[in-house]
Scaffold this active site. Structure first.
Site, PDB file in Angstrom:
ATOM      1  N   CYS A  10       0.843  -1.200   0.000  1.00  0.00           N
ATOM      2  CA  CYS A  10       0.000   0.000   0.000  1.00  0.00           C
ATOM      3  C   CYS A  10       0.882   1.255   0.000  1.00  0.00           C
ATOM      4  O   CYS A  10       2.090   1.174   0.168  1.00  0.00           O
ATOM      5  CB  CYS A  10      -0.844   0.058   1.270  1.00  0.00           C
ATOM      6  SG  CYS A  10      -1.944  -1.335   1.485  1.00  0.00           S
ATOM      7  N   GLY A  36      -0.825   0.522  -5.014  1.00  0.00           N
ATOM      8  CA  GLY A  36      -2.103  -0.130  -4.765  1.00  0.00           C
ATOM      9  C   GLY A  36      -3.189   0.439  -5.636  1.00  0.00           C
ATOM     10  O   GLY A  36      -3.430   1.647  -5.593  1.00  0.00           O
ATOM     11  N   ASN A 111       0.563   0.842   5.761  1.00  0.00           N
ATOM     12  CA  ASN A 111       1.215   0.041   4.727  1.00  0.00           C
ATOM     13  C   ASN A 111       2.007  -1.043   5.450  1.00  0.00           C
ATOM     14  O   ASN A 111       2.902  -0.735   6.230  1.00  0.00           O
ATOM     15  CB  ASN A 111       2.164   0.927   3.896  1.00  0.00           C
ATOM     16  CG  ASN A 111       3.048   0.133   2.948  1.00  0.00           C
ATOM     17  OD1 ASN A 111       4.116   0.595   2.567  1.00  0.00           O
ATOM     18  ND2 ASN A 111       2.630  -1.051   2.560  1.00  0.00           N
ATOM     19  N   GLY A 112       1.665  -2.278   5.174  1.00  0.00           N
ATOM     20  CA  GLY A 112       2.387  -3.374   5.813  1.00  0.00           C
ATOM     21  C   GLY A 112       1.437  -4.491   6.163  1.00  0.00           C
ATOM     22  O   GLY A 112       0.293  -4.514   5.713  1.00  0.00           O
ATOM     23  N   TYR A 251      11.521  -4.253  -7.476  1.00  0.00           N
ATOM     24  CA  TYR A 251      10.315  -4.094  -8.273  1.00  0.00           C
ATOM     25  C   TYR A 251       9.359  -2.999  -7.805  1.00  0.00           C
ATOM     26  O   TYR A 251       8.809  -2.268  -8.623  1.00  0.00           O
ATOM     27  CB  TYR A 251       9.544  -5.431  -8.294  1.00  0.00           C
ATOM     28  CG  TYR A 251       8.155  -5.279  -8.875  1.00  0.00           C
ATOM     29  CD1 TYR A 251       7.983  -5.248 -10.251  1.00  0.00           C
ATOM     30  CD2 TYR A 251       7.040  -5.104  -8.054  1.00  0.00           C
ATOM     31  CE1 TYR A 251       6.722  -5.062 -10.800  1.00  0.00           C
ATOM     32  CE2 TYR A 251       5.784  -4.912  -8.607  1.00  0.00           C
ATOM     33  CZ  TYR A 251       5.632  -4.894  -9.973  1.00  0.00           C
ATOM     34  OH  TYR A 251       4.405  -4.694 -10.516  1.00  0.00           O
ATOM     35  N   CYS A 391       6.130 -13.943   1.221  1.00  0.00           N
ATOM     36  CA  CYS A 391       6.407 -12.746   2.018  1.00  0.00           C
ATOM     37  C   CYS A 391       5.285 -12.569   3.031  1.00  0.00           C
ATOM     38  O   CYS A 391       4.115 -12.629   2.672  1.00  0.00           O
ATOM     39  CB  CYS A 391       6.474 -11.512   1.106  1.00  0.00           C
ATOM     40  SG  CYS A 391       6.663  -9.980   2.039  1.00  0.00           S
ATOM     41  N   CYS A 442      15.768  -7.274   4.297  1.00  0.00           N
ATOM     42  CA  CYS A 442      15.089  -8.560   4.432  1.00  0.00           C
ATOM     43  C   CYS A 442      15.206  -9.274   3.096  1.00  0.00           C
ATOM     44  O   CYS A 442      14.838  -8.723   2.057  1.00  0.00           O
ATOM     45  CB  CYS A 442      13.612  -8.344   4.769  1.00  0.00           C
ATOM     46  SG  CYS A 442      12.650  -9.882   4.766  1.00  0.00           S
ATOM     47  N   CYS A 445      12.361 -13.763   1.026  1.00  0.00           N
ATOM     48  CA  CYS A 445      11.717 -14.402  -0.136  1.00  0.00           C
ATOM     49  C   CYS A 445      12.725 -15.203  -0.969  1.00  0.00           C
ATOM     50  O   CYS A 445      12.346 -16.072  -1.741  1.00  0.00           O
ATOM     51  CB  CYS A 445      10.979 -13.375  -0.990  1.00  0.00           C
ATOM     52  SG  CYS A 445      11.967 -11.966  -1.498  1.00  0.00           S
TER      53      CYS A 445
HETATM   54  P1  5GP Z   1       5.457 -13.960 -13.566  1.00  0.00           P
HETATM   55  O1  5GP Z   1       6.211 -14.370 -14.792  1.00  0.00           O
HETATM   56  O2  5GP Z   1       6.103 -14.484 -12.353  1.00  0.00           O
HETATM   57  O3  5GP Z   1       4.008 -14.366 -13.679  1.00  0.00           O
HETATM   58  O4  5GP Z   1       5.472 -12.379 -13.504  1.00  0.00           O
HETATM   59  C1  5GP Z   1       6.680 -11.672 -13.484  1.00  0.00           C
HETATM   60  C2  5GP Z   1       6.384 -10.217 -13.712  1.00  0.00           C
HETATM   61  O5  5GP Z   1       5.627  -9.707 -12.631  1.00  0.00           O
HETATM   62  C3  5GP Z   1       7.611  -9.341 -13.815  1.00  0.00           C
HETATM   63  O6  5GP Z   1       7.432  -8.506 -14.941  1.00  0.00           O
HETATM   64  C4  5GP Z   1       7.608  -8.495 -12.565  1.00  0.00           C
HETATM   65  O7  5GP Z   1       7.995  -7.173 -12.891  1.00  0.00           O
HETATM   66  C5  5GP Z   1       6.184  -8.509 -12.124  1.00  0.00           C
HETATM   67  N1  5GP Z   1       6.044  -8.540 -10.657  1.00  0.00           N
HETATM   68  C6  5GP Z   1       6.868  -9.032  -9.732  1.00  0.00           C
HETATM   69  N2  5GP Z   1       6.374  -8.875  -8.491  1.00  0.00           N
HETATM   70  C7  5GP Z   1       5.220  -8.246  -8.616  1.00  0.00           C
HETATM   71  C8  5GP Z   1       4.263  -7.757  -7.679  1.00  0.00           C
HETATM   72  O8  5GP Z   1       4.388  -7.892  -6.464  1.00  0.00           O
HETATM   73  N3  5GP Z   1       3.200  -7.108  -8.203  1.00  0.00           N
HETATM   74  C9  5GP Z   1       3.037  -6.925  -9.545  1.00  0.00           C
HETATM   75  N4  5GP Z   1       1.980  -6.255  -9.969  1.00  0.00           N
HETATM   76  N5  5GP Z   1       3.895  -7.392 -10.440  1.00  0.00           N
HETATM   77  C10 5GP Z   1       4.984  -8.039  -9.993  1.00  0.00           C
HETATM   78 MG    MG Z   2       7.475  -6.411 -14.873  1.00  0.00          MG
END
Ligand code: 5GP
Ligand code: MG
Length: 466
Positions: A10, A36, A111-112, A251, A391, A442, A445
């Site tokens: 968030c 979010g 947020n958390g 990310y 996580c 941390c 993961c």
């Molecule tokens: P996957 O191939 O695992 O289905 O998706 C990987 C993609 O999801 C990557 O492009 C990465 O940037 C994105 N991604 C990684 N973690 C998250 C997250 O927590 N939320 C969202 N919306 N996208 C994520």
């Molecule tokens: Mg991506």
């Protein structure tokens, strides 16, 4: 098996004593939208102590319009954008939460993820508390109301002493804005200053947008109390090993923000440089999977001296793919989001830089479109190690069996997503790229080393249990 929610992070914001508190909060939420997309809200308290609030499901421009903004009056405001980490996707769970008690009004934006919320909720219900939502954050309000302390910050501190897990919060009372970061410092939170008013924000990109100066970050375990008298810092919690979420760098945070003492853009570029140093391969071009892979791809190209090209174009009118609760919706939006540029890709050996692979499904379908566009060979490079563990502190990772790296080896993943080679940064390499404060993150993961005790029953199903 860990009972887990498939939900996300968030964003929070707060401002005290500003003519245009509501307008600035609205703008700030726009810049935090990436944290979010499910619901958002603003709570305001006017000089008479009257509290009002507007929350809704959807994006900031869906929830707020001129009339709604004009109906919220007050010089003190907090705001929130949410994708639930605990609690379900319904309006009553939208934040900020507001309570009016005979002694005080208070509003909270969190947020958390409180990892012992289920136990705390049960205990509180046994003592007579009646919960309005299925959110872990509501627990904090009930504890705060029960506290016998006089000042709101002391009530909040007492409440948080019972809470485990992650929290970066903005809390607003009649005359105070309080910012707090849990003792591990999992999530970011910073302090800014605009026109003689202090502000709090999850990320500095919100300060940039409203033209606030960056003062500093709230420290792990610090409570900052902002009032007419200025700003006061309290360190009430026992000291813990700082465990900032490294995935914010990989990310989650915006690249134009600076968090945990460094520019997110710079860290991502260094991750790409590290990839090129340790996982090099001959190729014609470097491309990224936009937008999240862009910055590391720039770093990779610089270090390897292989030209960077835009191999895929993103349709900006499509929301983030993960922020769609069902798998059916997710796969649908993957297809409409990115289109490969055939003239760039045809017949080329391509290095594809990506920030992370979680389930592997999105990546697999994107690789498929690159193959259809006529690439010769695909070498995929990932800016973090394989994600093998869930996580508990707010990032949207699924259960262990849905994490592809938990089920398959790296060569098997390469085969599954159909790339010619696949390499990840090692934990050591990733931390080298982060550089500063490398022992203050941390990395649970990746290696399963959780900085806090893990309470197994943290899932939404248990929170909602009757
Ligand atoms: P996957 O191939 O695992 O289905 O998706 C990987 C993609 O999801 C990557 O492009 C990465 O940037 C994105 N991604 C990684 N973690 C998250 C997250 O927590 N939320 C969202 N919306 N996208 C994520
Ligand atoms: Mg991506």
């Amino acid at each position: 098996m860990y009972p887990l929610d498939k939900k996300e992070n968030c964003g929070v914001f707060g401002i005290l004593g500003h003519e245009n508190a509501v307008g600035l909060t609205y703008l700030a939420l726009y810049s935090l939208q990436h944290r979010g997309e499910e619901s958002c809200g603003i709570a305001v308290i006017n000089d008479e102590g009257k509290i009002s609030q507007h929350t809704g499901m959807g994006l900031v421009p869906d929830v707020f319009n001129k009339d709604v903004l004009e109906s919220l009056s007050g010089r003190n405001a907090i705001g929130h954008v949410r994708y639930s980490t605990t609690g379900s996707s319904i309006l009553k769970n939208a934040q900020p939460f507001v309570i009016s008690h005979h002694k005080f009004s208070v509003s909270i934006a969190h947020n958390g993820n409180l990892t012992n919320a289920v136990k705390l909720k049960r205990d509180l219900e046994t003592k007579g508390s009646i919960f309005q939502t299925t959110m872990d954050s509501e627990v904090v309000l009930h504890l705060l109301v029960r506290s016998k302390k006089k000042e709101i910050e002391d009530r909040l501190i007492e409440a948080l002493k019972d809470c485990d897990g992650s929290y970066s919060m903005a809390v607003l009372s009649e005359d105070k804005l309080i910012g707090v970061r849990d003792p591990y410092g999992f999530r970011p939170l910073c302090i800014g200053y605009k026109d003689k008013s202090y502000v709090l924000a999850s990320e500095t990109c919100a300060l940039d947008l409203i033209g606030a100066d960056f003062i500093r970050e709230v420290l792990p375990g610090e409570v900052v109390v902002i009032s007419k008298e200025g700003i006061r810092s309290i360190r009430p919690f026992p000291k813990r090993c700082t465990s900032q979420c490294i995935f914010e760098y990989i990310y989650f945070a915006r690249p134009d923000s600076s968090i945990f003492g460094d520019s997110v853009y710079d860290v991502r570029e260094r991750l790409g440089i590290e990839l090129a140093k340790h996982h090099s391969i001959k190729a014609d071009i470097v491309i990224s999977i936009p937008d999240s892979g862009n910055y590391a791809a720039v770093g990779y190209a610089k270090e390897s001296c292989i030209p960077f090209e835009f191999g895929m174009i993103r349709n900006h009118y499509v929301g983030r793919t993960f922020i769609q609760p069902s798998q059916a919706m997710r796969s649908h939006s993957v297809k409409i989001k990115l289109n490969p540029i055939k003239s760039v890709l045809r017949g080329k050996n391509v290095i594809v830089v990506e920030d992370s692979i979680v389930r592997g499904t999105t990546t697999g379908s994107r690789i498929k479109t690159l193959i259809e566009a006529g690439v010769k060979k695909i070498h995929m490079r990932i800016t973090c190690p394989p994600i093998k563990f869930p996580c508990f502190y707010g990032i949207d990772f699924p259960s262990r069996k849905e994490l592809i790296a938990n089920e398959l080896s790296i060569p098997e993943i390469a085969e599954f997503i159909k790339v010619d080679s696949l390499e990840y940064l090692t934990l050591e390499e990733m931390l080298n790229a982060v550089g500063k404060n490398r022992d203050k993150f941390c990395t649970a993961c990746f290696n399963g080393v959780y900085p806090t005790k893990v309470h197994k029953k943290t899932s939404k199903s248990v929170l909602e249990e009757k």
